[in-house]
Design a protein around this motif. Structure first.
Motif, PDB file in Angstrom:
ATOM      1  N   ASP A  52       0.798  -1.224   0.000  1.00 43.14           N
ATOM      2  CA  ASP A  52       0.000   0.000   0.000  1.00 43.14           C
ATOM      3  C   ASP A  52       0.837   1.284   0.000  1.00 43.14           C
ATOM      4  O   ASP A  52       0.288   2.379   0.077  1.00 43.14           O
ATOM      5  CB  ASP A  52      -0.991   0.017   1.165  1.00 43.14           C
ATOM      6  CG  ASP A  52      -0.355  -0.236   2.522  1.00 43.14           C
ATOM      7  OD1 ASP A  52       0.726  -0.859   2.576  1.00 43.14           O
ATOM      8  OD2 ASP A  52      -0.947   0.177   3.530  1.00 43.14           O
ATOM      9  N   ILE A  53       2.158   1.175  -0.146  1.00 42.16           N
ATOM     10  CA  ILE A  53       3.003   2.364  -0.264  1.00 42.16           C
ATOM     11  C   ILE A  53       3.255   2.625  -1.748  1.00 42.16           C
ATOM     12  O   ILE A  53       3.467   1.699  -2.521  1.00 42.16           O
ATOM     13  CB  ILE A  53       4.338   2.195   0.508  1.00 42.16           C
ATOM     14  CG1 ILE A  53       5.091   3.532   0.593  1.00 42.16           C
ATOM     15  CG2 ILE A  53       5.204   1.111  -0.104  1.00 42.16           C
ATOM     16  CD1 ILE A  53       6.323   3.486   1.494  1.00 42.16           C
ATOM     17  N   SER A  54       3.210   3.889  -2.119  1.00 41.36           N
ATOM     18  CA  SER A  54       3.508   4.230  -3.514  1.00 41.36           C
ATOM     19  C   SER A  54       5.021   4.161  -3.732  1.00 41.36           C
ATOM     20  O   SER A  54       5.806   4.248  -2.785  1.00 41.36           O
ATOM     21  CB  SER A  54       3.004   5.641  -3.837  1.00 41.36           C
ATOM     22  OG  SER A  54       3.772   6.609  -3.142  1.00 41.36           O
ATOM     23  N   GLN A  55       5.418   4.028  -4.989  1.00 46.52           N
ATOM     24  CA  GLN A  55       6.849   3.998  -5.289  1.00 46.52           C
ATOM     25  C   GLN A  55       7.511   5.302  -4.870  1.00 46.52           C
ATOM     26  O   GLN A  55       8.617   5.291  -4.333  1.00 46.52           O
ATOM     27  CB  GLN A  55       7.072   3.744  -6.779  1.00 46.52           C
ATOM     28  CG  GLN A  55       6.815   2.323  -7.182  1.00 46.52           C
ATOM     29  CD  GLN A  55       7.250   2.043  -8.612  1.00 46.52           C
ATOM     30  OE1 GLN A  55       7.612   2.932  -9.372  1.00 46.52           O
ATOM     31  NE2 GLN A  55       7.222   0.772  -8.983  1.00 46.52           N
ATOM     32  N   LYS A  56       6.819   6.410  -5.096  1.00 46.45           N
ATOM     33  CA  LYS A  56       7.377   7.713  -4.721  1.00 46.45           C
ATOM     34  C   LYS A  56       7.585   7.797  -3.207  1.00 46.45           C
ATOM     35  O   LYS A  56       8.633   8.244  -2.739  1.00 46.45           O
ATOM     36  CB  LYS A  56       6.469   8.846  -5.186  1.00 46.45           C
ATOM     37  CG  LYS A  56       7.002  10.206  -4.830  1.00 46.45           C
ATOM     38  CD  LYS A  56       6.109  11.331  -5.267  1.00 46.45           C
ATOM     39  CE  LYS A  56       6.729  12.650  -4.843  1.00 46.45           C
ATOM     40  NZ  LYS A  56       5.890  13.796  -5.119  1.00 46.45           N
ATOM     41  N   MET A  57       6.583   7.363  -2.434  1.00 43.97           N
ATOM     42  CA  MET A  57       6.700   7.444  -0.979  1.00 43.97           C
ATOM     43  C   MET A  57       7.780   6.505  -0.459  1.00 43.97           C
ATOM     44  O   MET A  57       8.508   6.847   0.477  1.00 43.97           O
ATOM     45  CB  MET A  57       5.345   7.108  -0.333  1.00 43.97           C
ATOM     46  CG  MET A  57       5.277   7.469   1.122  1.00 43.97           C
ATOM     47  SD  MET A  57       5.333   9.251   1.328  1.00 43.97           S
ATOM     48  CE  MET A  57       6.582   9.404   2.578  1.00 43.97           C
ATOM     49  N   LEU A  58       7.928   5.337  -1.072  1.00 48.63           N
ATOM     50  CA  LEU A  58       8.994   4.423  -0.673  1.00 48.63           C
ATOM     51  C   LEU A  58      10.359   5.039  -0.965  1.00 48.63           C
ATOM     52  O   LEU A  58      11.270   4.969  -0.139  1.00 48.63           O
ATOM     53  CB  LEU A  58       8.856   3.072  -1.379  1.00 48.63           C
ATOM     54  CG  LEU A  58       9.915   2.025  -1.033  1.00 48.63           C
ATOM     55  CD1 LEU A  58      10.006   1.783   0.469  1.00 48.63           C
ATOM     56  CD2 LEU A  58       9.644   0.728  -1.785  1.00 48.63           C
ATOM     57  N   THR A  59      10.482   5.685  -2.114  1.00 48.83           N
ATOM     58  CA  THR A  59      11.735   6.364  -2.470  1.00 48.83           C
ATOM     59  C   THR A  59      12.060   7.456  -1.456  1.00 48.83           C
ATOM     60  O   THR A  59      13.188   7.545  -0.965  1.00 48.83           O
ATOM     61  CB  THR A  59      11.648   6.960  -3.886  1.00 48.83           C
ATOM     62  OG1 THR A  59      11.431   5.900  -4.820  1.00 48.83           O
ATOM     63  CG2 THR A  59      12.900   7.722  -4.255  1.00 48.83           C
ATOM     64  N   VAL A  60      11.069   8.268  -1.119  1.00 47.19           N
ATOM     65  CA  VAL A  60      11.264   9.361  -0.149  1.00 47.19           C
ATOM     66  C   VAL A  60      11.643   8.784   1.215  1.00 47.19           C
ATOM     67  O   VAL A  60      12.557   9.274   1.878  1.00 47.19           O
ATOM     68  CB  VAL A  60       9.997  10.236  -0.047  1.00 47.19           C
ATOM     69  CG1 VAL A  60      10.063  11.186   1.132  1.00 47.19           C
ATOM     70  CG2 VAL A  60       9.776  11.001  -1.337  1.00 47.19           C
ATOM     71  N   THR A  61      10.964   7.728   1.630  1.00 46.67           N
ATOM     72  CA  THR A  61      11.233   7.110   2.927  1.00 46.67           C
ATOM     73  C   THR A  61      12.645   6.546   2.981  1.00 46.67           C
ATOM     74  O   THR A  61      13.381   6.763   3.951  1.00 46.67           O
ATOM     75  CB  THR A  61      10.200   6.001   3.213  1.00 46.67           C
ATOM     76  OG1 THR A  61       8.894   6.593   3.217  1.00 46.67           O
ATOM     77  CG2 THR A  61      10.466   5.319   4.543  1.00 46.67           C
TER      78      THR A  61
END
Length: 120
Positions: A52-61
């Motif tokens: 449920d995490i977007s690729q963008k949010m995973l990258t930022v995290t």
């Protein structure tokens, strides 16, 4: 005996608040838990473990955790390029505290959810 919290934490410029806000968000905790459990992982494997995490949010995290020295990114000069992530020594030192938080959450989850339902 109760442990007193640092009174500087109420200050908006408190470094403690800054650090905690970066490592205690929902996605950071999940990434750290998965890396601790699985070890070295590639981006897509991490993404599959947190659907449920977007690729963008995973990258930022991952970037945030890397900036804070909790996660290390290893880039391999291959075609296609291979990138792997793993916990650093600092990340591993945080894991025991994180495990205690997870244990507490599991032990209190049912009562917390019940309490929320009673208030609504």
């Amino acid at each position: 005996m109760k442990t007193k919290f640092d009174t500087d934490m109420v200050s908006p410029k408190c470094p403690i608040r800054n650090v905690l806000s970066r490592i205690c968000d929902k996605w950071s905790i999940l990434v750290l838990c998965i890396l601790e459990q699985e070890g070295i992982m590639r981006f897509n494997a991490l993404h599959k473990n947190i659907p449920d995490i977007s690729q963008k949010m995973l990258t930022v995290t991952l970037r945030t955790l890397e900036e804070d020295g909790l996660v290390k990114r290893n880039i391999y000069a291959e075609v296609p390029p291979r990138v792997e992530y793993n916990l650093t020594e600092r990340g591993n030192s945080f894991v025991p505290l994180l495990k205690e938080l997870v244990i507490w959450a599991k032990e209190n989850m049912d009562e917390i959810i019940s309490q929320r339902a009673n208030i609504s």
